[in-house]
Motif scaffolding. Structure first.
Motif, PDB file in Angstrom:
ATOM      1  N   THR A 217      27.840   9.156  56.095  1.00 21.83           N
ATOM      2  CA  THR A 217      27.184   8.744  54.866  1.00 21.83           C
ATOM      3  C   THR A 217      25.782   9.337  54.919  1.00 21.83           C
ATOM      4  O   THR A 217      25.069   9.157  55.908  1.00 21.83           O
TER       5      THR A 217
ATOM      6  N   ILE B  65      24.069  12.412  47.493  1.00 22.89           N
ATOM      7  CA  ILE B  65      24.636  11.395  48.373  1.00 22.89           C
ATOM      8  C   ILE B  65      26.079  11.749  48.745  1.00 22.89           C
ATOM      9  O   ILE B  65      26.807  12.343  47.950  1.00 22.89           O
ATOM     10  N   SER B  66      26.439  11.382  49.974  1.00 23.53           N
ATOM     11  CA  SER B  66      27.834  11.457  50.414  1.00 23.53           C
ATOM     12  C   SER B  66      28.183  10.110  51.035  1.00 23.53           C
ATOM     13  O   SER B  66      27.303   9.360  51.445  1.00 23.53           O
ATOM     14  N   ASP B  67      29.457   9.820  51.103  1.00 28.31           N
ATOM     15  CA  ASP B  67      29.887   8.609  51.802  1.00 28.31           C
ATOM     16  C   ASP B  67      30.891   9.005  52.874  1.00 28.31           C
ATOM     17  O   ASP B  67      31.452  10.097  52.854  1.00 28.31           O
ATOM     18  N   ASP B  68      31.079   8.121  53.836  1.00 26.20           N
ATOM     19  CA  ASP B  68      31.960   8.448  54.961  1.00 26.20           C
ATOM     20  C   ASP B  68      33.420   8.118  54.704  1.00 26.20           C
ATOM     21  O   ASP B  68      34.268   8.352  55.567  1.00 26.20           O
ATOM     22  N   ASN B  69      33.728   7.567  53.510  1.00 27.60           N
ATOM     23  CA  ASN B  69      35.113   7.229  53.157  1.00 27.60           C
ATOM     24  C   ASN B  69      35.790   6.378  54.237  1.00 27.60           C
ATOM     25  O   ASN B  69      37.003   6.449  54.418  1.00 27.60           O
TER      26      ASN B  69
END
Length: 116
Positions: free
Chosen positions: A105, A94-98
């Motif tokens: 994301t 998973i990644s997030d868009d900060n």
């Protein structure tokens, strides 16, 4: 391990190239999976997963499981390794868009081919 007011170092894993550690998991196969990423201003992020056997006092049998080209995914930083109903080993990241317009994301998943 923390005992008697001191930490004991189990082992270490060599840093390879410009990749930095961002996540880890122990899979149902008993291996240690290390998620790493690199960043370049022109291309974005690249990700890599290495796995290791856990032995008494060290990590051995290093394997490159996955390495993506720059820009394939955003800033993957969470990892889970698990088996599905067909007994296939899966890696979910998973990644997030900060809260940044230039980031994404993502929830990505890879199915590992059986060895042999």
């Amino acid at each position: 391990k923390y005992a008697a007011g001191k930490w004991t170092k189990y082992s270490s894993i060599r840093r390879d190239g410009d990749f930095l550690t961002v996540g880890a998991d122990i899979g149902p196969d008993g291996r240690f999976y290390l998620l790493e990423r690199d960043f370049t201003w022109l291309g974005g992020f690249s990700s890599r997963v290495r796995s290791f056997a856990i032995t008494s006092g060290s990590f051995t049998d290093e394997r490159l499981v996955l390495e993506t080209r720059t820009g394939t995914h955003d800033n993957l930083e969470g990892i889970s390794v698990w088996r599905d109903a067909q007994n296939r080993l899966r890696i979910t990241m998973i990644s997030d868009d900060n809260f940044q317009i230039f980031q994404r994301t993502e929830l990505v998943e890879y199915v590992l081919e059986p060895e042999g």
